[in-house]
Design a protein around this motif. Structure first.
Motif, PDB file in Angstrom:
ATOM      1  N   GLN A 132       5.855  -0.284 -22.544  1.00  0.00           N
ATOM      2  CA  GLN A 132       5.213  -1.052 -21.481  1.00  0.00           C
ATOM      3  C   GLN A 132       6.109  -0.969 -20.233  1.00  0.00           C
ATOM      4  N   ALA A 133       5.486  -0.789 -19.081  1.00  0.00           N
ATOM      5  CA  ALA A 133       6.247  -0.688 -17.834  1.00  0.00           C
ATOM      6  C   ALA A 133       5.475  -1.368 -16.709  1.00  0.00           C
ATOM      7  N   THR A 134       6.207  -2.069 -15.845  1.00  0.00           N
ATOM      8  CA  THR A 134       5.579  -2.789 -14.733  1.00  0.00           C
ATOM      9  C   THR A 134       6.386  -2.610 -13.452  1.00  0.00           C
ATOM     10  N   LEU A 135       5.703  -2.800 -12.340  1.00  0.00           N
ATOM     11  CA  LEU A 135       6.335  -2.825 -11.025  1.00  0.00           C
ATOM     12  C   LEU A 135       5.982  -4.143 -10.366  1.00  0.00           C
ATOM     13  N   LEU A 136       6.980  -4.850  -9.848  1.00  0.00           N
ATOM     14  CA  LEU A 136       6.765  -6.100  -9.127  1.00  0.00           C
ATOM     15  C   LEU A 136       7.249  -5.937  -7.693  1.00  0.00           C
ATOM     16  N   TRP A 137       6.411  -6.337  -6.753  1.00  0.00           N
ATOM     17  CA  TRP A 137       6.773  -6.334  -5.332  1.00  0.00           C
ATOM     18  C   TRP A 137       6.646  -7.775  -4.873  1.00  0.00           C
ATOM     19  N   GLN A 154       0.830  -1.200   0.000  1.00  0.00           N
ATOM     20  CA  GLN A 154       0.000   0.000   0.000  1.00  0.00           C
ATOM     21  C   GLN A 154       0.868   1.255   0.000  1.00  0.00           C
ATOM     22  N   ASN A 155       1.941   1.238   0.778  1.00  0.00           N
ATOM     23  CA  ASN A 155       2.856   2.382   0.815  1.00  0.00           C
ATOM     24  C   ASN A 155       3.525   2.597  -0.544  1.00  0.00           C
ATOM     25  N   ALA A 187      -3.472  -0.326  -5.092  1.00  0.00           N
ATOM     26  CA  ALA A 187      -2.996  -1.657  -4.723  1.00  0.00           C
ATOM     27  C   ALA A 187      -4.154  -2.653  -4.686  1.00  0.00           C
ATOM     28  N   PRO A 188      -3.982  -3.855  -5.233  1.00  0.00           N
ATOM     29  CA  PRO A 188      -5.006  -4.904  -5.097  1.00  0.00           C
ATOM     30  C   PRO A 188      -5.202  -5.238  -3.618  1.00  0.00           C
TER      31      PRO A 188
END
Length: 252
Positions: A109-114, A75-76, A85-86
């Motif tokens: 295309q751009a993504t963020l993975l946590w 969430q942060n 955020a899901p």
């Protein structure tokens, strides 16, 4: 009046030269800086088709105790990156994952993975990719934006830049390789010194240290910060080059 005519002429010439430069290949806007700008001229001189540019940041981040703790950090992160955020992370075996789409356009295309691992360690990964010349400046802009957002999370950005595409090589050759002129171009244009090389039936990889490349591989004592690889398709004979700082992290 004469001064006005001369000034107009200068402006027109400048505009024409700018348009010609953009038409000739992949360029960053003036005053851009960084490893992406340094690799582009070399890539443009040898790649003839299927060009692809990727910029990545990958680093460890805050450890977590449980899924609730992991979700709170997600969430942060989403707040800093202005995302939604899901409610729950994706669970694959014992790994937790949030995946965010940061950009999805015709050019970029751009993504963020946590990612959360079973031992409580985590990884934050940002990736942007383009197959179009129009997307180069977008990638650069994303880098600048992400630098600020990563700093807000207390993370030092660590960029992995890669350019890949097909080169005009002798398809009848039984071994992949870099021509002597290309190797000289790498050495001269990037102020690079060869450190090591690996070769098998279909691939050649050369590691360098460049005095002008910003990023350095943290896991080597040889200060490798530049890698060039060529892979030869065993069926078509087509050769594909990958140029990267500090190292190649995709299939080549």
């Amino acid at each position: 009046m004469r001064a006005t005519i001369i000034w107009t002429f200068i402006v027109l010439i400048t505009l024409v030269l700018t348009l010609e430069a953009a038409a000739q290949g992949w360029t960053l806007r003036p005053h851009s800086d960084g490893d992406l700008q340094r690799l582009l001229p070399l890539a443009e001189s040898v790649i003839i088709s299927d060009k692809k540019v990727i910029v990545k940041h990958t680093s460890a981040y805050l450890p977590y105790k449980d899924e609730r703790d992991f979700a709170q950090t997600a969430q942060n992160i989403s707040t800093i990156f202005k995302l939604t955020a899901p409610l729950n992370p994706i669970r694959k075996q014992d790994v937790l994952l949030y995946r965010f789409t940061l950009k999805d356009t015709a050019t970029t295309q751009a993504t963020l993975l946590w990612i959360g691992f079973p031992d409580g360690s985590t990884q934050l990964s940002l990736t942007a990719e383009t197959l179009q010349s129009d997307g180069i400046n977008t990638l650069h802009d994303l880098q600048q934006q992400w630098n600020t957002q990563l700093q807000a999370l207390g993370i030092q950005s660590n960029w992995n830049v890669m350019i890949q595409g097909n080169i005009d090589a002798d398809t009848s050759s039984q071994q992949p390789g870099l021509s002597p002129s290309l190797q000289l171009n790498v050495t001269n244009s990037l102020h690079a010194q060869e450190l090591a090389r690996y070769q098998d039936a279909n691939s050649l990889s050369i590691s360098y240290h460049s005095t002008i490349v910003e990023e350095s591989a943290a896991d080597t004592q040889q200060k490798m910060n530049l890698q060039v690889a060529v892979h030869r398709d065993s069926i078509t004979g087509q050769q594909r080059i990958t140029i990267a700082t500090p190292a190649i992290s995709i299939a080549y």
